[in-house]
Structures are given as structure tokens and as C-alpha cells.
Motif scaffolding. Structure first.
Motif, PDB file in Angstrom:
ATOM      1  N   TYR A   7       0.599  -1.303  -0.154  1.00 57.50           N
ATOM      2  CA  TYR A   7       0.036   0.016  -0.015  1.00 57.50           C
ATOM      3  C   TYR A   7       0.796   1.182  -0.103  1.00 57.50           C
ATOM      4  N   PRO A   8       1.817   1.059   1.063  1.00 55.65           N
ATOM      5  CA  PRO A   8       2.653   2.537   0.637  1.00 55.65           C
ATOM      6  C   PRO A   8       3.455   2.851  -0.546  1.00 55.65           C
ATOM      7  N   VAL A   9       3.940   1.609  -1.021  1.00 60.08           N
ATOM      8  CA  VAL A   9       4.408   1.792  -2.375  1.00 60.08           C
ATOM      9  C   VAL A   9       3.328   2.212  -3.533  1.00 60.08           C
ATOM     10  N   ARG A  10       2.224   1.725  -3.638  1.00 61.04           N
ATOM     11  CA  ARG A  10       1.536   2.269  -4.476  1.00 61.04           C
ATOM     12  C   ARG A  10       1.089   3.517  -4.153  1.00 61.04           C
ATOM     13  N   GLU A  11       0.866   4.101  -2.932  1.00 64.37           N
ATOM     14  CA  GLU A  11       0.590   5.558  -2.736  1.00 64.37           C
ATOM     15  C   GLU A  11       1.722   6.443  -3.234  1.00 64.37           C
ATOM     16  N   TYR A  12       2.869   5.878  -3.049  1.00 62.85           N
ATOM     17  CA  TYR A  12       4.205   6.671  -3.322  1.00 62.85           C
ATOM     18  C   TYR A  12       4.048   6.955  -4.849  1.00 62.85           C
ATOM     19  N   ILE A  13       3.739   5.774  -5.611  1.00 65.06           N
ATOM     20  CA  ILE A  13       3.799   5.927  -7.115  1.00 65.06           C
ATOM     21  C   ILE A  13       2.719   6.851  -7.517  1.00 65.06           C
ATOM     22  N   ALA A  14       1.579   6.742  -6.807  1.00 66.37           N
ATOM     23  CA  ALA A  14       0.406   7.655  -7.295  1.00 66.37           C
ATOM     24  C   ALA A  14       0.727   9.214  -6.951  1.00 66.37           C
ATOM     25  N   ASN A  15       1.386   9.274  -5.733  1.00 70.03           N
ATOM     26  CA  ASN A  15       1.771  10.658  -5.551  1.00 70.03           C
ATOM     27  C   ASN A  15       2.928  11.150  -6.528  1.00 70.03           C
ATOM     28  N   ARG A  16       3.765  10.451  -6.935  1.00 70.29           N
ATOM     29  CA  ARG A  16       4.861  10.794  -7.928  1.00 70.29           C
ATOM     30  C   ARG A  16       4.065  11.268  -9.209  1.00 70.29           C
ATOM     31  N   ARG A  17       3.032  10.472  -9.433  1.00 71.52           N
ATOM     32  CA  ARG A  17       2.295  10.564 -10.942  1.00 71.52           C
ATOM     33  C   ARG A  17       1.594  11.902 -10.738  1.00 71.52           C
ATOM     34  N   ASN A  18       0.997  12.093  -9.538  1.00 71.01           N
ATOM     35  CA  ASN A  18       0.160  13.497  -9.215  1.00 71.01           C
ATOM     36  C   ASN A  18       1.191  14.782  -9.426  1.00 71.01           C
TER      37      ASN A  18
END
Length: 142
Positions: A27-38
Motif C-alpha cells: 500500500y505505501p509503495v502504491r501510494e508513493y507511485i500515485a503521488n509521484r504521478r500526481n
């Protein structure tokens, strides 16, 4: 000689611990990737807004020039300043009345344009109805 089991207790515990760590990090890795895209999307939007701001600042600077209004009025509105001689070039082969009559003859009457738009709306495709069909029907449905 006794055959050793392939999965010992220690290996099972190690596998459970590795799975738990992987699940807790997913979950943290998925959130990190989503935040980088954002962040990348926001930086791109910021660059577009900055380019638009610079274009508007340039236009504002241009408009604040006192000669800009005069030049624009002369170019767009064919304004003639006080004391200036201005000329209007017309076509030598046609008078203004003939030109206006020609432009008027090229355009269909307003009611024809209205009726064609009603027919186009009736077909539902935004296209003109076929000319061979009867579009107005009487009360009997014929």
C-alpha cells in the motif's frame, strides 16, 4: 534413514514473515507511485499556467503602450486620425450596391435556413432530410 520434510517450521515462519512484509509495503509503495504521478501532472500544469501567465504579461505590456490603441484602431477599425488623409480602395468593377446585392443573392432566405435546421433536427443525425420524402403530414397520417 528418515526423509526430512521439504517445508520445515522455520521455513514456514520465514515465508509468513516475508509475505507479511510484502503486504505491509504494498500500500505505501502504491501510494508513493500515485503521488509521484500526481506531482508530475501538477508540475506540467504549473508549466502551462506559467507560460499562459507570461503570454498575458506580454500582452499587458503591449496594451499599455500608448501607440498600441491608435495602431489597433487604424488596422482593425480603419480609423482615420485628425488631419490624416485616408483612402478606401474598392473594386473598380462593382459599386457598393452591386456588391451588397451579390452577397445577399448568395445567401438563402432566413426561413429556408430555419426549415433546413428543423428537418436536420427531425432526422436526428444533424443532416438534411432526403428531398424525395414528404416531411409534412396531414392529420390522417398520409
Amino acid at each position: 534413514m528418515a526423509k526430512r520434510p521439504q517445508l520445515t517450521g522455520r521455513a514456514a515462519i520465514l515465508a509468513v514473515v516475508v509475505c507479511a512484509i510484502a503486504m505491509s509495503l504494498a500500500y505505501p509503495v502504491r501510494e508513493y507511485i500515485a503521488n509521484r504521478r500526481n506531482i508530475a501532472a501538477l508540475e506540467e500544469q504549473k508549466a502551462q499556467v506559467e507560460a499562459e501567465r507570461q503570454a498575458l504579461a506580454e500582452e499587458s505590456r503591449r496594451i499599455s503602450d500608448p501607440n498600441w490603441a491608435k495602431r489597433t484602431a487604424k488596422e482593425r477599425l480603419h480609423y482615420c486620425g485628425h488631419g490624416e488623409k485616408c483612402y478606401v480602395v474598392t473594386r473598380p468593377d462593382a459599386s457598393p450596391q452591386k456588391v451588397a446585392a451579390q452577397e445577399q443573392a448568395d445567401m438563402p432566405p432566413w426561413y429556408q435556413t430555419l426549415w433546413e435546421s428543423i428537418e436536420a433536427a427531425d432526422t436526428g443525425k444533424g443532416q438534411k432530410a432526403p428531398t424525395g420524402e414528404k416531411t409534412i403530414r396531414d392529420k390522417s397520417g398520409k
